[in-house]
Design a protein around this motif. Sequence first.
Motif, PDB file in Angstrom:
ATOM      1  N   GLY A   3       0.817  -1.212   0.000  1.00 62.38           N
ATOM      2  CA  GLY A   3       0.000   0.000   0.000  1.00 62.38           C
ATOM      3  C   GLY A   3       0.843   1.250   0.000  1.00 62.38           C
ATOM      4  N   ARG A   4       1.932   1.238   0.774  1.00 64.98           N
ATOM      5  CA  ARG A   4       2.804   2.409   0.822  1.00 64.98           C
ATOM      6  C   ARG A   4       3.544   2.598  -0.497  1.00 64.98           C
ATOM      7  N   ILE A   5       3.914   1.470  -1.143  1.00 59.89           N
ATOM      8  CA  ILE A   5       4.567   1.568  -2.451  1.00 59.89           C
ATOM      9  C   ILE A   5       3.625   2.211  -3.459  1.00 59.89           C
ATOM     10  N   PHE A   6       2.351   1.794  -3.440  1.00 53.77           N
ATOM     11  CA  PHE A   6       1.399   2.370  -4.389  1.00 53.77           C
ATOM     12  C   PHE A   6       1.108   3.840  -4.068  1.00 53.77           C
ATOM     13  N   TYR A  11       1.682   8.918  -6.504  1.00 55.11           N
ATOM     14  CA  TYR A  11       1.998  10.346  -6.549  1.00 55.11           C
ATOM     15  C   TYR A  11       3.203  10.620  -7.450  1.00 55.11           C
ATOM     16  N   THR A  12       4.167   9.699  -7.440  1.00 56.59           N
ATOM     17  CA  THR A  12       5.323   9.884  -8.315  1.00 56.59           C
ATOM     18  C   THR A  12       4.903   9.779  -9.775  1.00 56.59           C
ATOM     19  N   LEU A  13       3.968   8.861 -10.063  1.00 57.87           N
ATOM     20  CA  LEU A  13       3.456   8.757 -11.429  1.00 57.87           C
ATOM     21  C   LEU A  13       2.770  10.056 -11.845  1.00 57.87           C
ATOM     22  N   ALA A 156       2.861  10.409   1.449  1.00 61.33           N
ATOM     23  CA  ALA A 156       2.117  11.052   0.365  1.00 61.33           C
ATOM     24  C   ALA A 156       2.670  12.429   0.007  1.00 61.33           C
ATOM     25  N   SER A 157       2.834  13.309   1.004  1.00 64.22           N
ATOM     26  CA  SER A 157       3.211  14.683   0.670  1.00 64.22           C
ATOM     27  C   SER A 157       4.606  14.760   0.063  1.00 64.22           C
ATOM     28  N   ALA A 158       5.548  13.957   0.570  1.00 60.16           N
ATOM     29  CA  ALA A 158       6.896  13.972  -0.006  1.00 60.16           C
ATOM     30  C   ALA A 158       6.885  13.477  -1.446  1.00 60.16           C
ATOM     31  N   ALA A 159       6.066  12.460  -1.719  1.00 57.05           N
ATOM     32  CA  ALA A 159       5.984  11.936  -3.080  1.00 57.05           C
ATOM     33  C   ALA A 159       5.301  12.916  -4.022  1.00 57.05           C
ATOM     34  N   PRO A 272      10.222   5.384 -15.203  1.00 53.52           N
ATOM     35  CA  PRO A 272      10.320   4.161 -14.397  1.00 53.52           C
ATOM     36  C   PRO A 272      11.262   4.303 -13.206  1.00 53.52           C
ATOM     37  N   ILE A 273      12.325   5.110 -13.346  1.00 55.34           N
ATOM     38  CA  ILE A 273      13.245   5.278 -12.214  1.00 55.34           C
ATOM     39  C   ILE A 273      12.518   5.904 -11.028  1.00 55.34           C
ATOM     40  N   GLY A 274      11.713   6.934 -11.285  1.00 54.18           N
ATOM     41  CA  GLY A 274      11.014   7.612 -10.204  1.00 54.18           C
ATOM     42  C   GLY A 274       9.798   6.847  -9.704  1.00 54.18           C
ATOM     43  N   VAL A 275       8.942   6.420 -10.646  1.00 50.31           N
ATOM     44  CA  VAL A 275       7.687   5.770 -10.254  1.00 50.31           C
ATOM     45  C   VAL A 275       7.948   4.414  -9.629  1.00 50.31           C
ATOM     46  N   ILE A 276       8.960   3.704 -10.104  1.00 53.04           N
ATOM     47  CA  ILE A 276       9.197   2.338  -9.636  1.00 53.04           C
ATOM     48  C   ILE A 276      10.407   2.282  -8.705  1.00 53.04           C
ATOM     49  N   GLY A 277      11.585   2.605  -9.243  1.00 48.86           N
ATOM     50  CA  GLY A 277      12.808   2.429  -8.463  1.00 48.86           C
ATOM     51  C   GLY A 277      12.862   3.269  -7.208  1.00 48.86           C
TER      52      GLY A 277
END
Length: 509
Positions: A3-6, A11-13, A156-159, A272-277
Amino acid sequence: MLGRIFTVGGYTLLSRLTGFANAIVLAAVLGAGPMADAFFVALRLPNHFRAIFAEGAFNAAFVPAYAHVHGEHGEGSARLFADRIFTLLFLSQLVLLFAAWLFMPQAMSILAPGFSDDAEQRRLAIELTRITFPYLLLITLVTLYGGMLNVMHRFASAAAASIFLNLSMMMTLALAAFFPSAGHAAAWGVLISGFLQYFLLAGDLARHGGLPRFAPLRLDEDVRAFFRALGPATVGSMGTQVALFADTIIATFLPAGALSALFYADRLNQLPIGVIGIAIGTVLLPEMSRRITAGDNAGAAASQRRAFDFTLLFSVPFIAAFLTVPDVIMRAMFARGAFSKADAAVAGATLAAYAVGLIPFVLIRSAVATFYARKNTATPVKAALIGVAVNVALKIALVGSLAQVGLALATAVGAWINLLLVLGFAVRAGYLELDKTLMQSLAKFVVSAVVLGAALWFAARFAVSHFSQLSALRDEAALLLLIAVGTMVYAGSILLLFGRGWLRSLVRS
């Protein structure tokens, strides 16, 4: 953890999508000429320092230290520790800011020597960088606040903060007529976004933990331990940024547009680096720090293995697409206004070169987490510096024949060296086990990538022959076709190779 990853990834996406919109506006307004190159230098310099002192080294040292103090000594000690780090961070960044303002002409001679032949471009780069550089101070405080919130499992806010960078730049670019140039408009957009990001994170932290305050400087054991971790982490982060600085320096000697090609290719590569990695690594570090502090080494290792699986699952489609159809992607995304199809072709070749290293780009944050969670920031430095040495040597060797494509390819090779060495060190230290299950999983991901790449290549050839009669939006239609085909083929290959049970266990973990 999922859940935290999503949360972070979602937000990164959104940040990356607004980033694409921002890049489209930048391409249409600035294009890929001398003014664009001057602005991208002004954007790169504070971003390089941010990556060294803020998001890179600081997070690696601060998050485990803050989690340890909070877990061992309680909230009061953690707050005092954060106050002292805030005081040191603020003062050091203030000194750096004034030094940068004062010595910017000399810094520009070192970091963008190719501009020396064009007095107007050099003057513009200096002027724009003086506008953007205070962004570093603001974003460093944002990183501190974000690290504290992450330990509280508030992501959330940092992302979401970087969304303001894109929105602010688009707003000022829309008002470019009121600035001396479009480059000035973009630079002021960067600075305004720093204030917006600061107030977002400061407000969240004020509501849930309290903002750090200035405190008397005292080097107690917790602060000394933080600096012992920060030193090697800074060297490691600096190594990567030295390679990126080398890109900026060398590209200023290349024909106009080389820096712009690197920027637009990196913009897509960062999705992908930001949203995933980065999203997975951001969640993994406090998770592993908490488990290791509690003595749950097996749970920490299991969390890292799940992070590897998530990272590869979501990264394979980008790798296949960037390697097989980068030209279609670049034309569909950016080829409009001042950004021509020829510019898109150059940027597409650069993107394909970056994609060679996309696996280590997205995996490295999760790979080094096992060291950082144990407050061991020294070991990853060895791998990073060797990777950088190979990277810089290859840049010099390849730039003459491949121009900015050679710079991107050298970055990719250096990233592979870095990742493989980190994994080797982790296995030798007993932090990671490369067992049969992991190797079988890697082999299945390779097969799925090959199948997907072939499907995208054939779909692109189909689009060329069947969409040529369209008078407009040919590339956009081709990209939609590739997305549809790629989604079906990749989903089918994952289900066939891994099975529903593997997916269910991954989601439940």
